[in-house]
Design a protein around this motif. Structure first.
Motif, short mmCIF file in Angstrom:
data_model
loop_
_atom_site.label_atom_id
_atom_site.label_comp_id
_atom_site.label_asym_id
_atom_site.label_seq_id
_atom_site.Cartn_x
_atom_site.Cartn_y
_atom_site.Cartn_z
N ILE A 123 0.86 -1.18 0.00
CA ILE A 123 0.00 0.00 0.00
C ILE A 123 0.90 1.23 0.00
CG2 ILE A 123 -1.85 1.24 1.15
CD1 ILE A 123 -2.70 -1.50 0.18
N PHE A 124 0.81 2.04 -1.06
CA PHE A 124 1.74 3.15 -1.22
C PHE A 124 1.22 4.41 -0.53
CE2 PHE A 124 2.38 0.62 -5.26
CZ PHE A 124 3.42 -0.13 -4.72
N LEU A 125 1.33 4.39 0.79
CA LEU A 125 0.84 5.48 1.62
C LEU A 125 1.81 6.65 1.66
CD1 LEU A 125 -0.38 3.25 4.51
CD2 LEU A 125 -1.80 5.09 3.61
N ALA A 126 1.27 7.87 1.61
CA ALA A 126 2.09 9.04 1.93
C ALA A 126 2.59 8.83 3.36
CB ALA A 126 1.27 10.31 1.83
N ASN A 166 -0.12 7.31 9.31
CA ASN A 166 0.10 6.05 10.02
C ASN A 166 -0.78 4.91 9.52
OD1 ASN A 166 -2.39 6.84 11.04
ND2 ASN A 166 -1.93 6.23 13.14
N GLY A 167 -1.45 5.11 8.41
CA GLY A 167 -2.33 4.07 7.87
C GLY A 167 -3.76 4.57 7.80
N VAL A 168 -4.57 3.88 7.01
CA VAL A 168 -5.96 4.27 6.80
C VAL A 168 -6.85 3.39 7.66
CG1 VAL A 168 -7.80 4.51 5.10
CG2 VAL A 168 -5.43 5.05 4.47
N CYS A 169 -7.73 4.02 8.42
CA CYS A 169 -8.55 3.31 9.41
C CYS A 169 -10.02 3.68 9.26
CB CYS A 169 -8.06 3.62 10.81
SG CYS A 169 -6.34 3.15 11.09
N GLY A 170 -10.57 3.48 8.09
CA GLY A 170 -11.95 3.84 7.83
C GLY A 170 -12.94 3.06 8.67
N SER A 171 -14.13 3.64 8.85
CA SER A 171 -15.18 3.02 9.65
C SER A 171 -16.44 2.72 8.85
CB SER A 171 -15.54 3.91 10.85
OG SER A 171 -14.46 3.97 11.75
N GLY A 172 -16.36 2.86 7.52
CA GLY A 172 -17.49 2.46 6.69
C GLY A 172 -18.48 3.57 6.38
N ASP A 226 -7.18 11.10 7.07
CA ASP A 226 -6.86 9.74 7.50
C ASP A 226 -5.67 9.17 6.72
OD1 ASP A 226 -6.98 7.33 8.77
OD2 ASP A 226 -8.92 6.71 7.96
N GLY A 227 -5.42 9.69 5.52
CA GLY A 227 -4.28 9.20 4.75
C GLY A 227 -4.45 9.45 3.27
N VAL A 228 -3.36 9.23 2.51
CA VAL A 228 -3.36 9.34 1.05
C VAL A 228 -2.61 8.13 0.50
CG1 VAL A 228 -2.75 10.74 -0.95
CG2 VAL A 228 -3.34 11.86 1.22
N VAL A 229 -3.17 7.50 -0.53
CA VAL A 229 -2.54 6.33 -1.13
C VAL A 229 -2.32 6.58 -2.62
CG1 VAL A 229 -2.81 3.89 -1.73
CG2 VAL A 229 -3.47 4.70 0.55
#
Length: 284
Positions: free
Chosen positions: A57-60, A81-87, A276-279
């Motif tokens: 996973i190519f995270l910023a 620090n990673g993507v932690c979605g909740s739906g 939350d993050g960028v990929v």
């Protein structure tokens, strides 16, 4: 933050703990204390559970610039620090919150010197916020619209010329070419996906892992919010890719399309966009 509004008792309760906790308490300790009240969806937000990010996973992964200081959400590392979605129906708590206006309304991230490629006929990167649906209609969301700009050299930033249609501020179709619009389904702990999965089309303008996708071929030299951007800078990024991404709360950005000073922002919001993050799809 839309989380502070009445749309989510879940997030309101969490922020209440933040406002009352002692300085020595950790964020996770406060959240754990709320688990009996908030239920299983809160447990999903104890994320990430590992400091090792998925290699595919190519995270910023680098915070270049961040100056917001929103109580409880001021740790800029949460943006890398990673993507932690909740739906669909809940917003993540693993976010870095921007201010509504001023210098703290912007965040600059990078991939530690690597370059995000422009992949032909494809979404090139995805921005993850913590939007969630607030009614029975699938296109009505509590959103944190953000203006997205990218740069190869860290000086010339080019954007996508976003536009807002006056009307229902929570209507997804009112906002075009913004980040912070769509829910995040990808959660590196509870819903792990591959990089290919994240960029898979789920239909209706949504991606399998959620978030908002951007194609470098859509960069617009006419975006007046760009910094030193012109047709040459756009062509350079589209040919060679970019190293830096700037995310700015829409409330801090001039809406040139209708002559107003700023894009609108939901009244009563505590802060701006929640990152939350960028990929990236591919790096070089």
């Amino acid at each position: 933050m839309k989380s502070i509004r009445i749309y989510s008792l879940f997030l309101f309760a969490y922020l209440w703990v933040f406002s009352c906790k002692e300085a020595a308490s950790s964020d996770n300790e406060s959240l754990l204390a709320l688990l009996p009240l908030l239920g299983a969806s809160a447990n999903a937000n104890l994320c990430p559970k590992s400091s090792t990010l998925p290699s595919d996973i190519f995270l910023a992964n680098t915070v270049e610039s961040a100056s917001a200081n929103i109580s409880g959400f001021s740790d800029s590392k949460k943006a890398v620090n990673g993507v932690c979605g909740s739906g669909e129906l809940a917003g993540s708590l693993d976010v870095y919150a921007l201010d509504i206006t001023g210098a703290g309304a912007s965040l600059v991230l990078s991939w530690g010197g690597r370059t995000v490629k422009n992949v032909s006929d494809s979404i090139d990167f995805i921005v993850y916020d913590n939007s969630f649906r607030i009614s029975g209609e699938t296109n009505t969301y509590a959103m944190d619209p953000s203006v997205i700009q990218v740069s190869l050299d860290g000086t010339k930033y080019c954007g996508f010329n976003p536009s807002y249609t006056a009307g229902n501020i929570n209507l997804l179709t009112s906002w075009q070419k913004f980040g912070g619009l769509r829910p995040v389904y990808y959660n590196m702990t509870t819903n792990p996906l591959s990089n290919e999965d994240l960029f898979s089309d789920a239909g209706g303008g949504f991606l399998l892992g959620g978030g908002d996708g951007f194609d470098l071929d859509d960069l617009d030299p006419n975006d007046q919010n760009g910094i030193s951007c012109d047709a040459t800078a756009v062509s350079d990024i589209q040919t060679n890719g970019f190293k830096f991404i700037k995310i700015t709360s829409a409330s801090a950005v001039r809406n040139y399309a209708d002559g107003t000073n700023k894009f609108p922002w939901p009244p009563g919001s505590y802060n701006g966009s929640d990152i939350d993050g960028v990929v990236a799809r591919e790096l070089q």
